[in-house]
Design a protein around this motif. Structure first.
Motif, PDB file in Angstrom:
ATOM      1  N   ASN A  44     -29.100  34.932  30.927  1.00 15.65           N
ATOM      2  CA  ASN A  44     -30.211  35.653  30.088  1.00 15.65           C
ATOM      3  C   ASN A  44     -29.882  35.464  28.465  1.00 15.65           C
ATOM      4  OD1 ASN A  44     -31.936  36.475  32.231  1.00 15.65           O
ATOM      5  ND2 ASN A  44     -30.068  37.828  32.746  1.00 15.65           N
ATOM      6  N   LEU A  45     -28.574  35.481  28.242  1.00 15.84           N
ATOM      7  CA  LEU A  45     -28.342  35.365  26.835  1.00 15.84           C
ATOM      8  C   LEU A  45     -27.192  34.480  26.636  1.00 15.84           C
ATOM      9  CD1 LEU A  45     -28.986  38.773  25.514  1.00 15.84           C
ATOM     10  CD2 LEU A  45     -30.323  36.865  25.034  1.00 15.84           C
ATOM     11  N   ASP A  49     -27.371  32.676  20.720  1.00 14.72           N
ATOM     12  CA  ASP A  49     -28.455  33.153  20.676  1.00 14.72           C
ATOM     13  C   ASP A  49     -28.699  34.209  19.307  1.00 14.72           C
ATOM     14  OD1 ASP A  49     -29.250  31.621  22.804  1.00 14.72           O
ATOM     15  OD2 ASP A  49     -29.449  33.194  24.065  1.00 14.72           O
ATOM     16  N   ARG A  50     -29.933  34.023  18.495  1.00 18.81           N
ATOM     17  CA  ARG A  50     -30.155  34.816  17.642  1.00 18.81           C
ATOM     18  C   ARG A  50     -31.392  35.804  18.258  1.00 18.81           C
ATOM     19  NH1 ARG A  50     -26.266  31.601  16.092  1.00 18.81           N
ATOM     20  NH2 ARG A  50     -25.695  31.805  13.729  1.00 18.81           N
ATOM     21  N   VAL A  51     -31.024  37.199  18.256  1.00 20.70           N
ATOM     22  CA  VAL A  51     -31.805  38.110  19.058  1.00 20.70           C
ATOM     23  C   VAL A  51     -32.429  38.889  18.075  1.00 20.70           C
ATOM     24  CG1 VAL A  51     -31.967  39.924  20.766  1.00 20.70           C
ATOM     25  CG2 VAL A  51     -30.390  37.883  21.056  1.00 20.70           C
ATOM     26  N   ALA A  52     -33.732  39.150  18.111  1.00 23.02           N
ATOM     27  CA  ALA A  52     -34.584  40.336  17.541  1.00 23.02           C
ATOM     28  C   ALA A  52     -34.367  41.633  18.098  1.00 23.02           C
ATOM     29  CB  ALA A  52     -35.880  40.044  17.351  1.00 23.02           C
ATOM     30  N   LEU A 250     -35.058  34.829  19.041  1.00 26.40           N
ATOM     31  CA  LEU A 250     -35.681  33.901  18.048  1.00 26.40           C
ATOM     32  C   LEU A 250     -35.176  32.638  17.874  1.00 26.40           C
ATOM     33  CD1 LEU A 250     -34.858  36.521  15.042  1.00 26.40           C
ATOM     34  CD2 LEU A 250     -37.096  36.224  16.647  1.00 26.40           C
ATOM     35  N   PHE A 251     -34.079  32.127  18.024  1.00 27.72           N
ATOM     36  CA  PHE A 251     -33.532  30.894  18.158  1.00 27.72           C
ATOM     37  C   PHE A 251     -32.205  30.843  18.635  1.00 27.72           C
ATOM     38  CE2 PHE A 251     -32.692  31.861  14.106  1.00 27.72           C
ATOM     39  CZ  PHE A 251     -31.465  31.134  13.714  1.00 27.72           C
ATOM     40  N   SER A 252     -31.850  29.540  19.088  1.00 26.71           N
ATOM     41  CA  SER A 252     -30.505  29.622  19.466  1.00 26.71           C
ATOM     42  C   SER A 252     -29.625  28.367  18.867  1.00 26.71           C
ATOM     43  CB  SER A 252     -30.439  29.632  20.883  1.00 26.71           C
ATOM     44  OG  SER A 252     -29.045  29.468  21.622  1.00 26.71           O
ATOM     45  N   LEU A 269     -36.695  28.859  21.897  1.00 27.29           N
ATOM     46  CA  LEU A 269     -37.401  29.391  20.730  1.00 27.29           C
ATOM     47  C   LEU A 269     -38.187  30.487  20.886  1.00 27.29           C
ATOM     48  CD1 LEU A 269     -37.584  28.556  17.714  1.00 27.29           C
ATOM     49  CD2 LEU A 269     -38.974  26.995  18.319  1.00 27.29           C
ATOM     50  N   TRP A 270     -38.157  31.735  20.334  1.00 25.37           N
ATOM     51  CA  TRP A 270     -39.174  32.772  20.319  1.00 25.37           C
ATOM     52  C   TRP A 270     -39.388  33.030  21.918  1.00 25.37           C
ATOM     53  CZ3 TRP A 270     -39.708  34.965  15.795  1.00 25.37           C
ATOM     54  CH2 TRP A 270     -40.720  35.971  15.926  1.00 25.37           C
ATOM     55  N   ARG A 271     -38.409  33.409  22.708  1.00 23.36           N
ATOM     56  CA  ARG A 271     -38.471  33.727  24.028  1.00 23.36           C
ATOM     57  C   ARG A 271     -38.361  35.006  24.250  1.00 23.36           C
ATOM     58  NH1 ARG A 271     -35.061  34.247  28.494  1.00 23.36           N
ATOM     59  NH2 ARG A 271     -33.352  33.680  27.082  1.00 23.36           N
TER      60      ARG A 271
END
Length: 273
Positions: A44-45, A49-52, A250-252, A269-271
């Motif tokens: 899942n990650l 990955d850049r996570v909000a 946000l993006f990866s 992207l934004w998922r």
């Protein structure tokens, strides 16, 4: 020329004087960004990955302060405006034994009985729904090429994907079957989705000793003899240590060439998570 430089310096000073506090308040109260450093939450990650992270989902404690400023606040208990985490949330939290920020999935809520038996997750004595999805071949961080079985686990209306390696490392095979954990009030039990590559709440190295019935039901004990804080698992995580809920990728910077995965996960992207 001198007057122009002074004017520019003055403009930059006032711009930063407004921007930095505003950005700090935003990161403290609303959202902050975290980068995924390890493979414990695959599939899942992914690494990169850049996570909000939603900071207001669970309310605020001293660990909500960004950039390490929580070290300036005395240790305490509880949260301000605390919301209730839900099972299945992907949450960011402070490791109870070290100053490491972690990200894993909440599996056990206060009062839950949690156990792994032959790779199967049990809640309150019952196996959760688990459906085989597919097999994925990949080479995680230089280890030998391996095959992971991908499952969809479901509890109530919430579901998520997990990976179990067909031939997992010995240090994680021991987590396929565990004692029963009874989550104390005010604590949570976390697991990684990449079950054979995650040192998480299943490992006894960060927990209190089992009771006479072989059940782990206490928190706050000293670490077992010979286990350093760096080597200890997260054990039960206090509510105070929660930082926020990971809501969105946000993006990866993930790429198939890094993971050598078949089939390859597409860039995100934004998922939502």
């Amino acid at each position: 020329m001198k007057d122009k430089l002074l004017h520019e310096a003055r403009e930059w000073f006032f711009t930063l004087a407004i921007f930095i506090p505003a950005f700090y308040i935003f990161s403290f109260l609303i959202y902050e960004q975290r980068v995924i450093p390890s493979e414990s939450m695959v599939p899942n990650l992914q690494v990169g990955d850049r996570v909000a992270v939603n900071k207001f989902a669970y309310g605020y404690s001293r660990y909500s302060l960004p950039w390490g400023a929580w070290r300036l606040i005395p240790s305490g208990e509880g949260r301000v405006l605390g919301g209730k985490p839900e099972r299945g949330d992907v949450a960011v939290f402070m490791h109870p034994h070290t100053d490491r920020v972690m990200i894993k999935r909440i599996i056990g809520l206060p009062g839950d009985r949690v156990q792994m038996i032959d790779e199967q997750l049990y809640l309150d004595g019952e196996p959760i729904d688990r459906e085989f999805v597919r097999r994925i071949t990949y080479n995680p961080k230089g280890r030998r090429r391996t095959v992971a079985r991908e499952y969809r686990e479901t509890v109530g209306d919430t579901s998520w994907l997990t990976h179990d390696w067909q031939q997992g490392p010995d240090e994680f095979n021991r987590l396929d079957s565990t004692p029963e954990f009874v989550v104390p009030e005010g604590y949570y039990l976390f697991m990684g989705d990449n079950r054979d590559n995650s040192e998480d709440g299943r490992s006894l190295t960060g927990h209190c000793p089992e009771n006479a019935q072989g059940v782990v039901d206490r928190a706050g004990c000293s670490l077992p003899r010979g286990i350093s804080a760096e080597d200890a698992s997260v054990g039960f995580v206090p509510a105070e240590n929660l930082i926020g809920r990971a809501d969105t990728v946000l993006f990866s910077t993930y790429s198939c060439s890094k993971a050598d995965a078949e089939p390859c996960m597409k860039k995100r992207l934004w998922r939502g998570l």
